[in-house]
Design an enzyme around this catalytic site. Structure first.
Site: not given
Ligand SMILES: CC(=O)N[C@H]1[C@@H](OP(=O)(O)OP(=O)(O)OC[C@H]2O[C@@H](n3ccc(=O)[nH]c3=O)[C@H](O)[C@@H]2O)O[C@H](CO)[C@@H](O)[C@@H]1O
Ligand SMILES: C=C(OP(=O)(O)O)C(=O)O
Length: 443
Positions: A22-23, A119, A124, A308, A400
Site C-alpha cells: 500500500k505505502n 489524525c 502529521r 506501522d 484501507r
C-alpha cells in the site's frame, strides 16, 4: 455496523501470500501524473480502499485511470491537460492525497490541495514537503483550508536538508525534482523500501535519480517523463502482521513474497522473542513458540523498527514472559489501541511516549474498536489468543490497508468471520465476492 468476530485458541498453519505494498503504490500512482506522454501500467496493485481513493483523486484531476482488480493492475494515462486542484473530500479520506502536490507542481507550476488535518496517530504536518518546494523556487500559500504552491517557470534544483527523514516529504520532493531544472540533493532523506521503489519507477519513466535507500538522494532534473510499466514491491507491513500471527498462535506459516531485507528489524525482534524465521525460496517461514520472551522496542525511521508494526508487536508482547517496553518516536500519539487492549484484560500502561506491557495477561474476548489501520490488525491478532470471542468494529481503517485479511486468516485455520449489521456473515467469501465487497466498501 460491520464487525469481525475472532475466536481464540487456534494455531495458525499454512501458506499466505503478501500483496503489493500500500505505502509504495500510493506514491507510484501519484507519480504517474508526471508523465506527459505514454501510459503507465502498474502491476501487483493491492485491491484496497486507499487504492480506490487515490484512483479517484487522479481521475478527478483528469487522468484516465483503469483499475482491473482481478488482474491487480492499474493503467494510467495522464497525457491530457490535468487539473491542478485536489479537494478536501479526498485528502480527508486519505492523507497520502498530498502526494499529488509534487508531480503537479513540477509539471504545471501550480498545485492546490486541501490541507490534511491531524489524525488518530498525531498531528502529521507537511511543513517539510513545503520547505522543499520553497527551496526549489515555489511560493507557498496556506489559507482557507488549502495549501497552494506556485512556481513561475520551471522548479529549480536545490540542496534540501530534511529536519527529519519524512517518507512523504522525501517522495514529494523527489517527484518534483525529477522534472526540475538542474540538480537536487535531498539530505537526511527517508530510506524506506517504498522510497527505493518510487525512485525505480521514476527512473523507468525517464528520471535520473541515484542514492534512493541511502540518506542522500541526488536527482538530475529532466525535461519530460513518460509512462512506464512497474511491478509493486510486496507489502512489508502485511508480511510483518502475518509473522506476528504465526508467532502469537505458536503456529507455522510460510509467508510468500516476504522480503527479509525489508523486515530486518522485525525479524531480529521476533528472534529475540524466541520466534524462528527461516528463509525459503518462496518467502519467509515463521514458527512460533510456547515460550515467547519479552523485549523492548523503539520505533524509528527505516532501517529502525517500523511504527506501522508497533501495535501488532504490542499484541505479541501481551503473551510474552516478562515485561516489555515500546517507545514510539515517529508519531506523537500512536497508542490509542492501548485502551482497547485493556478492554481485553491486558495489563498495560502508558508513560509518556512509552508503553509498559506486562506479559502473560489472560486475554479475554471483548468488543473493541479499531482506532487506526494497524490497531485494527493488532486487535484481531490479540483476538486469536483470547479466551472467548473478540468483536472488532470500525473496520473502515482495516479496509484501507489489508486485502482479504479475514479470508487469509481463515485459510490458515483461524476462527474468524466478518458480519454485517444484522449478524449475517459476509466474509470469508470467495475471491470474486470479496473483490465486489471491497468495491462496495469503498463507495
Ligand atoms: C502512505 C504512507 O506511506 N504512509 C506511511 C508514511 O507516512 P508519512 O509519509 O505521513 O510519514 P512521515 O515519515 O512523513 O512522518 C514521520 C513523522 O514526521 C512528521 N512530519 C512529517 C512531514 C512533515 O512535513 N513534517 C513532520 O513533522 C510526522 O508528523 C511524523 O511524526 O511513513 C510513516 C512512517 O514510516 C508510516 O507510518 C506511514 O504508514
Ligand atoms: C499510518 C499508515 O498509513 P497512512 O500514512 O496512509 O495513514 C499505515 O499504513 O499504517
Amino acid at each position: 455496523m460491520e464487525k469481525i468476530i475472532v475466536g481464540g485458541g487456534q494455531k495458525l498453519e499454512g501458506t499466505v501470500r503478501v500483496e503489493g505494498a500500500k505505502n509504495a503504490v500510493l506514491p507510484v500512482l501519484a507519480a504517474s501524473l508526471i508523465a506527459s506522454e505514454g501510459r503507465s501500467v502498474i502491476k501487483e496493485v493491492p485491491v484496497l480502499a486507499d487504492v480506490y481513493t487515490i484512483n479517484e483523486v487522479l481521475r478527478n484531476l483528469n487522468a484516465d485511470v483503469e483499475f482491473d482488480s482481478n488482474e491487480k493492475a492499474v493503467k494510467i494515462d495522464a497525457s491530457e491537460r490535468l487539473e491542478t486542484e485536489a479537494p478536501f473530500e479526498y485528502v480527508r479520506k486519505m492523507r497520502a492525497s498530498v502526494l499529488v502536490l509534487g508531480p503537479l507542481l513540477a509539471r504545471y507550476g501550480h498545485a492546490k490541495v486541501a490541507m490534511p488535518g491531524g489524525c488518530a496517530i498525531g498531528s502529521r504536518p507537511i511543513d517539510l514537503h513545503l520547505k522543499g518546494f520553497e527551496a526549489m523556487g515555489a511560493e507557498i500559500h496556506v489559507g482557507n483550508g488549502f495549501v497552494e504552491a506556485t512556481a513561475p517557470g520551471r522548479l529549480q534544483g536545490a540542496k534540501i536538508y530534511l529536519d527529519m527523514p519524512s517518507v512523504g516529504a522525501t517522495e514529494n520532493i523527489m517527484m518534483a525534482a525529477a522534472l526540475a531544472d538542474g540538480k537536487t540533493v535531498i539530505e537526511n532523506a527517508a530510506k524506506e523500501p517504498e522510497i527505493v521503489d518510487l525512485a525505480n519507477y521514476l527512473n523507468k519513466m525517464g528520471a535520473r535519480i541515484v542514492g534512493a535507500g541511502t540518506e542522500t538522494i541526488r536527482i538530475n532534473g529532466v525535461e519530460k517523463l513518460y509512462g512506464a510499466e512497474h511491478n509493486m514491491i510486496p507489502d512489508r507491513i502485511e508480511a510483518g502482521t502475518f509473522m506476528v500471527a504465526a508467532a502469537i498462535t505458536n503456529g507455522n506459516i510460510l509467508i510468500e513474497n516476504a522480503v527479509r531485507e525489508h523486515l530486518s528489524s522485525v525479524v531480529s525482534k521476533l528472534e529475540e522473542m524466541n520466534v524462528q524465521v527461516i528463509d525459503e525460496d518462496e518467502g519467509l517461514r515463521v514458527i512460533g513458540s510456547d515460550r515467547i520472551a519479552s523485549t523492548d522496542i523503539k520505533t524509528l525511521p527505516h532501517p529502525g523498527f517500523p511504527t506501522d508494526m508497533q501495535s501488532q508487536m504490542m499484541a505479541l508482547m501481551l503473551c510474552a514472559k516478562g515485561t516489555s517496553v515500546i517507545t514510539e518516536t515517529v508519531f506523537e500519539n500512536r497508542f490509542m489501541h492501548v485502551e482497547e487492549f485493556r478492554r481485553m484484560n491486558a495489563n498495560i500502561k502508558i508513560e509518556g511516549r512509552s508503553v509498559i506491557i506486562e506479559g502473560l495477561s489472560k486475554l479475554q474476548g471483548a468488543e473493541v474498536a479499531a482506532t487506526d489501520l494497524r490497531a485494527a490488525a493488532a486487535l484481531i491478532l490479540a483476538g486469536l489468543v483470547s479466551d472467548g470471542h473478540t468483536r472488532v468494529t470500525e473496520l473502515k481503517h482495516l479496509d484501507r490497508g489489508y486485502v482479504d485479511i479475514v479470508m487469509k486468516l481463515a485459510n490458515l485455520g483461524a476462527d474468524i468471520k466478518r458480519v454485517d449489521e444484522n449478524g449475517v456473515v459476509i466474509q470469508p467469501l470467495g475471491v470474486e465476492e470479496t473483490v465486489e465487497l471491497n468495491e462496495y466498501i469503498t463507495e
